[in-house]
Design a protein around this motif. Structure first.
Motif, mmCIF file in Angstrom:
data_model
loop_
_atom_site.group_PDB
_atom_site.id
_atom_site.type_symbol
_atom_site.label_atom_id
_atom_site.label_comp_id
_atom_site.label_asym_id
_atom_site.label_seq_id
_atom_site.Cartn_x
_atom_site.Cartn_y
_atom_site.Cartn_z
ATOM 1 N N GLN A 25 28.741 67.355 99.861
ATOM 2 C CA GLN A 25 27.874 66.190 99.676
ATOM 3 C C GLN A 25 26.705 66.185 100.658
ATOM 4 O OE1 GLN A 25 27.910 63.962 97.098
ATOM 5 N NE2 GLN A 25 25.923 63.496 97.998
ATOM 6 N N LYS A 28 24.252 68.798 99.538
ATOM 7 C CA LYS A 28 23.541 68.310 98.355
ATOM 8 C C LYS A 28 22.445 67.327 98.773
ATOM 9 C CE LYS A 28 24.447 66.364 93.757
ATOM 10 N NZ LYS A 28 23.626 65.165 93.745
ATOM 11 N N GLN A 65 37.589 66.966 102.036
ATOM 12 C CA GLN A 65 36.307 67.552 101.639
ATOM 13 C C GLN A 65 36.314 69.065 101.803
ATOM 14 O OE1 GLN A 65 33.685 65.301 104.248
ATOM 15 N NE2 GLN A 65 33.076 64.068 102.495
#
Length: 95
Positions: A25, A28, A65
């Protein structure tokens, strides 16, 4: 140059991972800030998966994660990309 770095997104992901490791994340978000656009998760994670399959990026689990980092072959490919860019721009090599 490696075919895997012919894609701007894949190349830029490797650049971001050059001296860092990031969660998917965070990575990104960083690349979206660079392009000032949102990437569909399928496109973004597909690019990461291609880099991982090619051996340029590795993924490890950190709690809930996944964390991504650049491998030695990935680092060498980024170095070659920048060497080529320096040559094309007529800049002296730092090595």
């Amino acid at each position: 140059m490696s075919q895997w770095l012919q894609s701007g997104l894949r190349r830029d992901l490797c650049i971001l991972l050059y001296d860092e490791e990031y969660t998917g994340q965070t990575l990104k978000t960083r690349v979206e800030q660079r392009y000032d656009k949102r990437f569909e998760p399928r496109q973004f994670y597909g690019a990461l998966e291609q880099l991982e399959t090619a051996g340029f990026v590795e993924k490890r689990s950190a709690g809930l994660q996944d964390v991504y980092s650049l491998t030695d072959p990935g680092r060498r490919s980024v170095d070659r990309q920048f060497e080529w860019m320096r040559d094309e721009l007529g800049q002296p090599s730092s090595t």
